[in-house]
Scaffold this motif. Structure first.
Motif, PDB file in Angstrom:
ATOM      1  N   LYS A  89      43.934 -40.484  -1.939  1.00  0.00           N
ATOM      2  CA  LYS A  89      42.722 -39.441  -1.895  1.00  0.00           C
ATOM      3  C   LYS A  89      43.101 -37.808  -2.141  1.00  0.00           C
ATOM      4  CE  LYS A  89      41.348 -40.638   2.049  1.00  0.00           C
ATOM      5  NZ  LYS A  89      41.322 -40.610   3.401  1.00  0.00           N
ATOM      6  N   VAL A  90      43.667 -36.646  -2.086  1.00  0.00           N
ATOM      7  CA  VAL A  90      43.981 -36.293  -2.588  1.00  0.00           C
ATOM      8  C   VAL A  90      44.060 -35.442  -4.089  1.00  0.00           C
ATOM      9  CG1 VAL A  90      45.136 -35.478  -0.091  1.00  0.00           C
ATOM     10  CG2 VAL A  90      46.275 -35.981  -2.369  1.00  0.00           C
ATOM     11  N   LEU A  91      44.613 -37.041  -4.150  1.00  0.00           N
ATOM     12  CA  LEU A  91      44.569 -36.905  -6.219  1.00  0.00           C
ATOM     13  C   LEU A  91      43.518 -36.561  -6.616  1.00  0.00           C
ATOM     14  CD1 LEU A  91      48.074 -38.597  -7.224  1.00  0.00           C
ATOM     15  CD2 LEU A  91      48.078 -35.750  -7.137  1.00  0.00           C
ATOM     16  N   ASN A  92      42.917 -37.713  -5.864  1.00  0.00           N
ATOM     17  CA  ASN A  92      41.006 -37.881  -6.278  1.00  0.00           C
ATOM     18  C   ASN A  92      40.263 -37.012  -6.299  1.00  0.00           C
ATOM     19  OD1 ASN A  92      42.018 -40.390  -7.266  1.00  0.00           O
ATOM     20  ND2 ASN A  92      41.215 -41.468  -5.257  1.00  0.00           N
TER      21      ASN A  92
ATOM     22  N   SER B 181      50.731 -34.438  10.467  1.00  0.00           N
ATOM     23  CA  SER B 181      51.577 -33.910  10.149  1.00  0.00           C
ATOM     24  C   SER B 181      51.105 -33.904   8.317  1.00  0.00           C
ATOM     25  CB  SER B 181      53.271 -34.675   9.789  1.00  0.00           C
ATOM     26  OG  SER B 181      53.590 -35.195  11.511  1.00  0.00           O
ATOM     27  N   ASN B 182      50.521 -35.129   7.917  1.00  0.00           N
ATOM     28  CA  ASN B 182      50.053 -34.242   6.072  1.00  0.00           C
ATOM     29  C   ASN B 182      49.593 -33.161   6.246  1.00  0.00           C
ATOM     30  OD1 ASN B 182      50.295 -34.827   2.605  1.00  0.00           O
ATOM     31  ND2 ASN B 182      51.239 -36.583   3.768  1.00  0.00           N
ATOM     32  N   LEU B 183      48.042 -33.763   6.849  1.00  0.00           N
ATOM     33  CA  LEU B 183      47.117 -33.150   7.128  1.00  0.00           C
ATOM     34  C   LEU B 183      47.488 -31.613   7.428  1.00  0.00           C
ATOM     35  CD1 LEU B 183      44.327 -32.930   7.109  1.00  0.00           C
ATOM     36  CD2 LEU B 183      43.806 -34.170   8.933  1.00  0.00           C
ATOM     37  N   ILE B 184      47.874 -31.447   8.431  1.00  0.00           N
ATOM     38  CA  ILE B 184      48.356 -30.197   8.636  1.00  0.00           C
ATOM     39  C   ILE B 184      49.028 -28.993   8.151  1.00  0.00           C
ATOM     40  CG2 ILE B 184      50.197 -29.175  10.109  1.00  0.00           C
ATOM     41  CD1 ILE B 184      49.129 -30.949  13.115  1.00  0.00           C
ATOM     42  N   ALA B 185      49.749 -30.007   6.737  1.00  0.00           N
ATOM     43  CA  ALA B 185      51.055 -29.126   5.832  1.00  0.00           C
ATOM     44  C   ALA B 185      49.683 -29.024   4.769  1.00  0.00           C
ATOM     45  CB  ALA B 185      51.929 -30.691   5.439  1.00  0.00           C
ATOM     46  N   ARG B 186      48.699 -29.948   4.551  1.00  0.00           N
ATOM     47  CA  ARG B 186      47.654 -29.069   4.059  1.00  0.00           C
ATOM     48  C   ARG B 186      47.101 -28.490   4.040  1.00  0.00           C
ATOM     49  NH1 ARG B 186      47.327 -35.387   3.001  1.00  0.00           N
ATOM     50  NH2 ARG B 186      44.812 -34.933   4.000  1.00  0.00           N
TER      51      ARG B 186
ATOM     52  N   LEU C 133      43.618 -25.353  12.691  1.00  0.00           N
ATOM     53  CA  LEU C 133      44.708 -26.368  12.618  1.00  0.00           C
ATOM     54  C   LEU C 133      45.748 -26.004  13.827  1.00  0.00           C
ATOM     55  CD1 LEU C 133      46.445 -24.121   9.969  1.00  0.00           C
ATOM     56  CD2 LEU C 133      46.863 -26.295   9.757  1.00  0.00           C
ATOM     57  N   ALA C 134      45.144 -24.804  14.619  1.00  0.00           N
ATOM     58  CA  ALA C 134      46.060 -25.113  15.957  1.00  0.00           C
ATOM     59  C   ALA C 134      45.440 -26.331  17.191  1.00  0.00           C
ATOM     60  CB  ALA C 134      44.995 -23.469  16.659  1.00  0.00           C
ATOM     61  N   ALA C 135      44.399 -26.941  16.935  1.00  0.00           N
ATOM     62  CA  ALA C 135      43.706 -27.828  17.094  1.00  0.00           C
ATOM     63  C   ALA C 135      44.905 -29.221  16.970  1.00  0.00           C
ATOM     64  CB  ALA C 135      42.407 -28.522  17.142  1.00  0.00           C
ATOM     65  N   LEU C 136      44.788 -29.479  15.773  1.00  0.00           N
ATOM     66  CA  LEU C 136      45.774 -30.337  15.123  1.00  0.00           C
ATOM     67  C   LEU C 136      47.054 -30.358  15.450  1.00  0.00           C
ATOM     68  CD1 LEU C 136      44.318 -30.641  11.943  1.00  0.00           C
ATOM     69  CD2 LEU C 136      43.969 -32.346  13.024  1.00  0.00           C
TER      70      LEU C 136
ATOM     71  N   THR D 183      43.260 -26.721  -3.484  1.00  0.00           N
ATOM     72  CA  THR D 183      43.335 -28.330  -3.429  1.00  0.00           C
ATOM     73  C   THR D 183      44.777 -27.989  -4.353  1.00  0.00           C
ATOM     74  OG1 THR D 183      40.802 -28.831  -4.129  1.00  0.00           O
ATOM     75  CG2 THR D 183      42.689 -30.435  -3.960  1.00  0.00           C
ATOM     76  N   ILE D 184      45.060 -27.729  -5.435  1.00  0.00           N
ATOM     77  CA  ILE D 184      46.320 -27.823  -5.645  1.00  0.00           C
ATOM     78  C   ILE D 184      47.589 -27.689  -4.721  1.00  0.00           C
ATOM     79  CG2 ILE D 184      47.897 -27.004  -7.940  1.00  0.00           C
ATOM     80  CD1 ILE D 184      45.963 -26.199  -9.430  1.00  0.00           C
ATOM     81  N   GLU D 185      47.417 -26.198  -4.190  1.00  0.00           N
ATOM     82  CA  GLU D 185      48.400 -26.269  -3.047  1.00  0.00           C
ATOM     83  C   GLU D 185      48.585 -26.996  -2.347  1.00  0.00           C
ATOM     84  OE1 GLU D 185      50.706 -23.700  -2.677  1.00  0.00           O
ATOM     85  OE2 GLU D 185      50.161 -23.368  -4.555  1.00  0.00           O
ATOM     86  N   SER D 186      47.249 -27.744  -1.323  1.00  0.00           N
ATOM     87  CA  SER D 186      47.082 -28.590  -0.661  1.00  0.00           C
ATOM     88  C   SER D 186      47.856 -30.311  -1.564  1.00  0.00           C
ATOM     89  CB  SER D 186      45.292 -29.228  -0.883  1.00  0.00           C
ATOM     90  OG  SER D 186      45.423 -30.370   0.690  1.00  0.00           O
ATOM     91  N   VAL D 187      47.725 -30.246  -2.151  1.00  0.00           N
ATOM     92  CA  VAL D 187      48.531 -31.368  -2.846  1.00  0.00           C
ATOM     93  C   VAL D 187      49.904 -31.823  -2.960  1.00  0.00           C
ATOM     94  CG1 VAL D 187      48.092 -33.231  -5.327  1.00  0.00           C
ATOM     95  CG2 VAL D 187      46.138 -32.543  -4.916  1.00  0.00           C
ATOM     96  N   ASN D 188      50.391 -30.129  -3.343  1.00  0.00           N
ATOM     97  CA  ASN D 188      51.832 -29.827  -3.794  1.00  0.00           C
ATOM     98  C   ASN D 188      52.312 -30.202  -2.331  1.00  0.00           C
ATOM     99  OD1 ASN D 188      52.081 -29.296  -6.249  1.00  0.00           O
ATOM    100  ND2 ASN D 188      51.158 -27.545  -6.164  1.00  0.00           N
ATOM    101  N   ALA D 189      51.704 -29.493  -1.262  1.00  0.00           N
ATOM    102  CA  ALA D 189      52.314 -29.580   0.539  1.00  0.00           C
ATOM    103  C   ALA D 189      52.645 -31.052   0.735  1.00  0.00           C
ATOM    104  CB  ALA D 189      51.077 -28.766   1.004  1.00  0.00           C
TER     105      ALA D 189
END
Length: 732
Positions: free
Chosen positions: A166-169, A427-432, A359-362, A239-245
């Motif tokens: 999904k994030v790659l798309n 956790s993945n969403l938080i990282a992104r 982010l704090a809530a997540l 988005t690049i940073e998000s995908v890399n994360a």
């Protein structure tokens, strides 16, 4: 005018064709990268499935072994010996197929069981029933549980894969938008320049007024497209940073956690089943204690973390961290960082504040999910640890062990895996989001949260706060070659017997022993001491002063064979950071006092005890010739080994100097807080055999000065030149 217009149109078409060609090339590159990621993720699932099949294959071999073991129990030693030979031949014949078996810690258990077959000579019908009936059914349950857990965890892994797709798309979409808006911006800029050039050639005031409106319109269009281009570029970069994360998080955390989740309870279940076998052994023949000890050590070596590490290292090409995606700039765009232009700063600031709140809530929600996972793990582990491996009743009234309902476990498993899936995705969403947050924070110039002032000379230890699939210690931990923390936790000995006994013996009889810890002891005595300590016995109760070098030798051997050194390997940089480029010894002590706060409590207590003893031993350096520097030279390679990937020569001096400093300043570094045992000095020295007491108190001046090593030194021709040389060398 017509030629000019045709030239402009030709230029536009050329620019458009170039832009379309570049966009098509980037799309192909992105599509190839997406296909590569999809292929690697699919290969990972196949590899994980192969890993489970390997585990089940080994499990099937163990199951088959016990079934056949039951058939040959009544035939005693001869048939058992034939069985051992048959299994050895089969293993050698299938050696190529079983190369990956060594990656599993249960393989060592299997090997131990096979080797132990030679020692079994007499068994009766109860042992046959245990091996052929109860344990066979139990292994079937373990195999079913393992397959079911793998299927459920595989769905969680597929969910993570879908999230990555999904994030790659999204990346492909933002890249397309970015290049499109950049192209429109360039075209608008070109049109604006063209009309400005036309206006400069017009001299009529009336036509100039008309052209001004057109210029203003083109200027507004250019500004509008430029803003869109800025936003599109920022979105693309974020988005690049998000995908890399996301990819980094998946490779570093999700894959190991997925393996832990798949393996949860596997080793514990096998250990409980093998303990059923051990229970039968204990009731058949109490003299089989040696076999039981061997099996317990094999069970203690069952380690999910070690299995996982070996597996990931073996298949490093499959589970390697995916290559980071790089920014592909539009032609002529050299800006490669998110920036907060005046036109979009307010909007970005608003998004930044919203992202901080989210982010704090997540993170709060993610922490709650992890707490739920820990509680569920505890419940599932309590179910796995149900005490149904004791078969003592079979030797009394033939009551069978009662199995707990499987429905309960299945419900707990479903809930556990579901929470694990939520935790992984969250956790993945938080990282992104954290990646987007950090890059926006840098663009806006927002100040990060204060973390306190760090000493530039102090290197902090990285800590992983959360761990999936934490399992209890299985069996009795090994003393030599085991982990100090595990041994202390299971035996509840704050100071292991081998340390307290050796230190006490040297304290009473060896403080004056010349070259203690430097002169080697008798290897035969050291081996005997080692075997006794491994059994939980104290061989030094009636020790004499002539054996002090062997006592020191077995203590050094214990520290040298620890699975994790007294000074942990993962904190090596922190320890060395206390001594390197430090302006004074006092600063080194202050630095180490800070590092000590990071040590686990059991390690702190052992260090406090042992270094207080070494300080006491150094007080007698005039007689034993072992001052703090000499002790550090002998013990530093054992207590603080230098990692293999580090320069051994460069760090040797630093490790010796650090140990020397700790010995001298142990009271400042390890303050007594009233918790845990502390070292106590003794003023007792026994006279040498054959000497008479020369005073009323039973301790002669000669006995205080002379030790058995003085007599032994005449035979061993011990050279003191090394000590004198070291005393003359000031390392500091």
């Amino acid at each position: 005018m017509v030629n000019y217009t045709c030239g402009v149109a030709s230029t536009k078409n050329s620019v458009r064709r170039s832009s379309n060609s570049q966009l098509t090339l980037l799309r192909k590159q992105t599509e190839r990268y997406r296909l590569h990621i999809r292929f690697q993720l699919n290969e990972q699932l196949k590899s994980l499935e192969q890993r489970i099949e390997t585990q089940l294959s080994i499990l099937t071999e163990i199951q088959e072994y016990f079934k056949r073991r039951a058939d040959v129990e009544l035939d005693y030693a001869k048939n058992l010996d034939n069985l051992h030979k048959q299994i050895g031949q089969k293993h050698r014949a299938q050696k190529a197929r079983r190369e990956t078996w060594s990656l599993q810690s249960i393989y060592k258990l299997w090997d131990t069981i096979v080797q132990d077959t030679r020692t079994h000579v007499k068994y009766h019908s109860i042992m046959s029933d245990v091996c052929g009936k109860y344990m066979y059914d139990k292994f079937n349950e373990i195999a079913d549980d393992t397959r079911r857990m793998f299927t459920k965890c595989k769905s969680a892994g597929l969910a993570s894969h879908e999230d990555i797709y999904k994030v790659l798309n999204e990346l492909q979409s933002t890249m397309k938008t970015y290049h499109q808006y950049q192209s429109e911006s360039k075209q608008a800029e070109q049109k604006l320049r063209n009309i400005q050039q036309q206006m400069a050639k017009i001299k009529s005031a009336k036509k100039q007024k008309t052209m001004e409106k057109r210029v203003e319109k083109r200027q507004m269009k250019y500004t509008e497209t430029k803003v869109k281009a800025f936003k599109a570029r920022n979105d693309y970069l974020m988005t690049i940073e998000s995908v890399n994360a996301a990819l980094q998080k998946y490779c570093l955390d999700d894959v190991p956690d997925l393996i832990d989740c798949m393996n949860f309870g596997f080793h514990t279940s096998i250990a409980k089943t093998i303990q059923m076998y051990l229970s039968a052994q204990e009731n058949i023949k109490r003299g089989r204690q040696a076999t039981i000890e061997t099996m317990n050590r094999a069970i203690g070596d069952l380690d999910t973390a070690t299995d996982k590490q070996k597996y990931l290292e073996q298949y490093s090409s499959v589970f390697t961290i995916l290559k980071r995606i790089k920014f592909e700039p539009h032609k002529g765009d050299e800006v490669s960082a998110v920036n907060a232009q005046v036109l979009i700063r307010d909007e970005m600031q608003s998004r930044f504040i919203q992202m901080q709140s989210r982010l704090a809530a997540l993170k709060t929600e993610n922490d709650e999910i992890f707490k739920t996972i820990e509680a569920t793990e505890q419940s599932l582990m309590e179910y796995i640890n149900t005490n149904n491996s004791d078969v003592s009743d079979l030797f009394k009234d033939l009551n069978l062990p009662q199995n707990v309902s499987k429905d309960t476990r299945k419900e707990i498993e479903d809930y556990y895996v579901e929470k694990f899936k939520q935790y992984t995705l969250s956790s993945n969403l938080i990282a992104r989001l954290q990646a987007r947050h950090d890059i926006m924070q840098k663009a806006l110039g927002a100040a990060p949260v204060a973390t306190g002032v760090e000493d530039k000379n102090l290197i902090r230890r990285p800590v992983k706060p959360k761990q999936i699939g934490r399992a209890p210690i299985l069996g009795r931990p090994r003393l030599f070659g085991g982990k100090l923390i595990d041994y202390v936790e299971v035996t509840q000995q704050h100071i292991p017997l081998i340390i307290s006994s050796c230190v006490s013996a040297i304290n009473r009889l060896g403080l004056h022993n010349q070259g203690i810890f430097r002169v080697p002891g008798a290897q035969v005595d050291i081996n005997q001491f080692k075997e006794a300590f491994e059994k939980g016995e104290d061989p030094l109760v009636n020790i004499t002063g002539r054996d002090m070098n062997s006592v020191a030798g077995v203590l050094k051997l214990y520290f040298r064979e620890l699975k994790e050194p007294l000074f942990s390997r993962d904190m090596f940089d922190s320890f060395i950071g206390c001594i390197v480029d430090v302006e004074s010894e006092e600063k080194c002590v202050d630095n180490f006092c800070q590092v000590v706060k990071l040590l686990p409590r059991p390690i702190f207590i052992v260090m406090r005890y042992f270094f207080a003893f070494l300080n006491h031993l150094a007080e007698y350096s005039d007689e034993n010739m072992m001052d703090a520097s000499n002790l550090a030279s002998c013990l530093a390679p054992t207590l603080l080994p230098i990692p293999e990937d580090q320069d051994q020569v460069q760090y040797l001096t630093h490790t010796i100097e650090l140990i020397r400093t700790i010995i001298i300043h142990h009271e400042e570094i390890f303050p007594s807080d009233g918790n845990g045992p502390v070292y106590e000095k003794f003023a007792i020295t026994v006279p040498i055999d054959g000497e008479e007491d020369e005073d009323d108190e039973g301790i002669s001046e000669r006995s205080l000065r002379r030790t058995p090593s003085d007599d032994a030194s005449q035979d061993s021709d011990y050279c003191t030149e090394d000590f004198n040389l070291m005393n003359e060398t000031d390392v500091w």
